[in-house]
Design an enzyme around this catalytic site. Structure first.
Site: not given
Length: 399
Positions: A39, A200, A357, A380
């Site tokens: 990063r 999921k 991720g 996210g």
């Protein structure tokens, strides 16, 4: 999409102070040393462009979740040596991100100097996007640059509020991300194939509902595929399966049919009786799973079918693995499909964009990451963008 955003090319920088939002929420060991500088390196093109063009650079970042209080172990101070190593020059650390201490550090700096301000989340108003804090912080600089796409789904002072008080621009990393995401789903070259895997369906309902209206083929893998197979009346044995979501699956399938999106599910699968590495396994038809077995990967025919589908496309957007890729041999479908996509992208036949991720880990495991056109490390924010949600930090940069 990039044409709708102001970039550094539009900014007057000489003699100015640039407040730059970066993502320095980096992993550190117990000794307080940065263990992965990815990063930090991502911010290098922006910082270098600003300093080369005569700006002072004041870096804004968060670290951890101090929840508006000063938590010494969440200070950004220990990150300074790693930033200095990446930049190849000294970096001043200011023990506050607003007020006299921050102002003095900036005033003492010269053209081309870099200052790292303390954790923005030490301020109670940061995560509340407090207008007074935004106005006070804006006094530290002349221009605002957001180079942290990974935090763009948050409406915080340092990601959105500052843009109300200063001329706002996308940094180089943000600009590259926006261009790549636009190429994937905004104004893509068709046909578009989306690959969505993971455990999921419940965690990706919004994403699936958005994608069926945007892409030509939606390939579903991982535990999610089991839920789709179950909804289609297929027995999945002891596989991970959200049987209560049959109605949701039907809604997604109906929406796909209306918009002309083909849903691709595994036709052959890899089954085992135990969830562990190198458990005895067999390949069978998706309709032939025994009661005591669980599906842990898509089969070789399914992987080959997906690669063939991608070869007929122009754009591929990928999120999530096709099986339990952390456990051999249940990584084979993910590896085969990822290598297939990577080869197609490397040869210029498709634009392949991936993010999330698990996705980055899976593509690195397959040694295919470097061949993709673009890989987003923003978890996210990438998912919310795929879900079709408005990202406040991006909207604030619109020209």
């Amino acid at each position: 999409m990039s044409t709708g955003f102001k970039t550094l090319n539009d900014a007057e920088l000489d003699g100015k102070t640039a407040l730059v939002r970066v993502d320095f929420n980096v992993p550190m060991n117990e000794a307080g040393e940065v263990t992965d500088d990815t990063r930090l390196r991502a911010a290098l093109p922006t910082i270098k462009y600003l300093t080369d063009n005569g700006a002072k650079v004041a870096l804004l970042a968060h670290f951890g979740r101090p929840k508006g209080k000063v938590v010494p172990e969440m200070s950004l101070g220990p990150v300074v040596p790693a930033i200095e190593a990446v930049l190849g020059k000294p970096v001043t650390f200011a023990t506050a991100c607003v007020g006299p201490v921050a102002q003095q550090a900036i005033d003492l700096a010269g053209k081309g100097d870099v200052i790292l301000l303390e954790n923005t989340r030490f301020e109670a108003g940061e995560e509340k996007n407090d207008t007074e804090l935004a106005e006070e912080m804006s006094k530290l600089g002349d221009v605002y640059v957001n180079d942290a796409f990974s935090a763009a789904h948050r409406a915080h002072v340092s990601t959105e509020g500052l843009a109300k008080f200063l001329p706002a621009y996308a940094g180089r990393s943000m600009e590259a991300e926006l261009k790549s995401l636009d190429a994937a789903l905004g104004t893509p070259v068709r046909p578009v194939v989306a690959v969505v895997g993971g455990a999921k369906v419940s965690s990706k309902i919004d994403l699936l509902k958005n994608l069926v209206s945007k892409v030509d083929t939606l390939a579903i893998g991982g535990g999610m595929a089991n839920t789709f197979l179950f909804a289609d009346g297929v027995s999945v044995g002891k596989s991970l399966c959200e049987s209560e979501l049959t109605g949701t699956v039907k809604e997604i399938q109906d929406a796909a049919e209306k918009s002309g999106c083909k849903i691709l599910l595994p036709t052959d699968v890899v089954c085992a009786k135990e969830f562990k590495a190198r458990a005895p396994s067999r390949i069978c038809n998706a309709n032939d799973v025994a009661e005591e077995e669980m599906i842990l990967d898509a089969g070789p025919i399914s992987a080959a079918t997906l690669v063939d589908e991608m070869s007929k496309s122009k754009t591929v957007v990928w999120n999530g693995p096709l099986g339990a890729f952390e456990l051999e041999p249940f990584d084979e479908a993910t590896v085969a499909a990822a290598k297939g996509a990577g080869d197609l992208a490397k040869s210029g036949k498709i634009t392949a964009v991936a993010g999330g991720g698990d996705t980055v880990a899976a593509l690195n495991h397959a040694k295919a990451a470097d061949d993709f056109t673009f890989i987003s490390t923003a978890g996210g924010a990438f998912l919310e963008w795929m879900e079709g949600k408005v990202l406040p930090g991006v909207e604030a940069l619109r020209a």
